[in-house]
Design a protein around this motif. Structure first.
Motif, short mmCIF file in Angstrom:
data_model
loop_
_atom_site.label_atom_id
_atom_site.label_comp_id
_atom_site.label_asym_id
_atom_site.label_seq_id
_atom_site.Cartn_x
_atom_site.Cartn_y
_atom_site.Cartn_z
N ALA A 85 0.85 -0.94 0.00
CA ALA A 85 -0.14 -0.22 0.29
C ALA A 85 1.11 0.87 0.01
O ALA A 85 0.23 2.27 -1.08
N ALA A 86 2.42 1.15 -0.08
CA ALA A 86 2.69 2.20 1.21
C ALA A 86 3.23 2.97 -0.81
O ALA A 86 4.23 3.83 -0.41
N GLY A 87 3.57 2.19 -1.58
CA GLY A 87 4.32 2.48 -2.76
C GLY A 87 5.10 0.98 -3.55
O GLY A 87 4.49 0.19 -3.59
N PRO A 88 5.39 2.14 -4.80
CA PRO A 88 5.25 2.74 -5.31
C PRO A 88 4.10 3.00 -6.05
O PRO A 88 3.11 2.43 -6.83
N TYR A 89 4.29 4.82 -6.25
CA TYR A 89 2.78 5.10 -7.35
C TYR A 89 3.55 6.29 -7.93
O TYR A 89 4.81 7.27 -8.14
#
Length: 218
Positions: A85-89
């Motif tokens: 959920a923390a990334g990457p985005y």
């Protein structure tokens, strides 16, 4: 180019430390039991060792037409990843992208992902104290908010739990301990995939009977 289908049914997450025998043997047994999707975790391994393991797992899946998904942004020479959920985005440009989500806020951040896991549905031995658990009702609420197919994750060990997740709207379930710790991974995988297949068959639309065309003179 057409993107591959999102995973469904019973998806196996690896954990070589929990496996009762060699990890590749456990995965091969699960494949014999009907598993067609495997997520390679083992993030503590050096990349070279992890890439070699990916080769072996892809070979175990190949005969059944299965797919290996790699946890993390590096697909290890493949084309499918599962991200935290923390990334990457935004996610990397690969053929199939999944992401771990736990609440509505994380679902709202989704962009081009193809599927998500929602967890934990029940308390899990793999991550004790992780939660609070969604339970089927919480899973159902988040499934309705998700723009992509959902895999239920966390504490899923029995056919009854698979049934509850599917009835809550999940496209499948992600399983770790139930198969990794099993003395007979094939039998456990067959029991879990079997109930999913039965539920899918019951939910499938039945063909409309054809009405005979009256013949002249009848």
């Amino acid at each position: 180019m057409t993107r591959p289908a999102a995973p469904a049914g019973v998806v196996l997450l690896t954990d070589r430390r929990a496996a009762q025998t060699d990890l590749v043997e456990v995965v091969a047994g699960a494949v014999r039991g009907g598993v067609r999707w495997v997520v390679l975790r083992e993030k503590d391994l050096p990349r070279a060792d992890r890439a070699a393991l990916a080769v072996d797992l892809r070979a175990a899946l190949a005969g059944a037409g299965g797919t290996l998904i790699v946890a993390g942004p590096d697909p290890l020479d493949g084309d499918a990843v599962h991200l935290p959920a923390a990334g990457p985005y935004p996610p990397p440009a690969v053929g199939l992208v999944g992401r771990s989500c736990h609440d509505a806020a994380e679902l709202a951040r989704l962009g081009t992902e193809d599927y998500v896991t929602l967890s934990p549905v029940w308390p899990t031995r793999s991550k004790p104290g992780y939660g609070p658990p969604l339970c089927p009702d919480g899973l159902r609420r988040l499934v309705r908010l998700s723009p992509v197919p959902v895999l239920a994750l966390g504490g899923i060990e029995t056919p009854e739990q698979v049934t509850a997740c599917v009835e809550a709207g999940a496209a499948g379930v992600a399983v770790l301990g139930a198969i990794m710790r099993a003395a007979d991974p094939t039998a456990v995988a067959a029991a879990l995939t079997g109930v999913f297949d039965q539920l899918t068959a019951l939910a499938a639309p039945r063909p409309t009977p054809r009405t005979p065309i009256p013949q002249e003179g009848t």
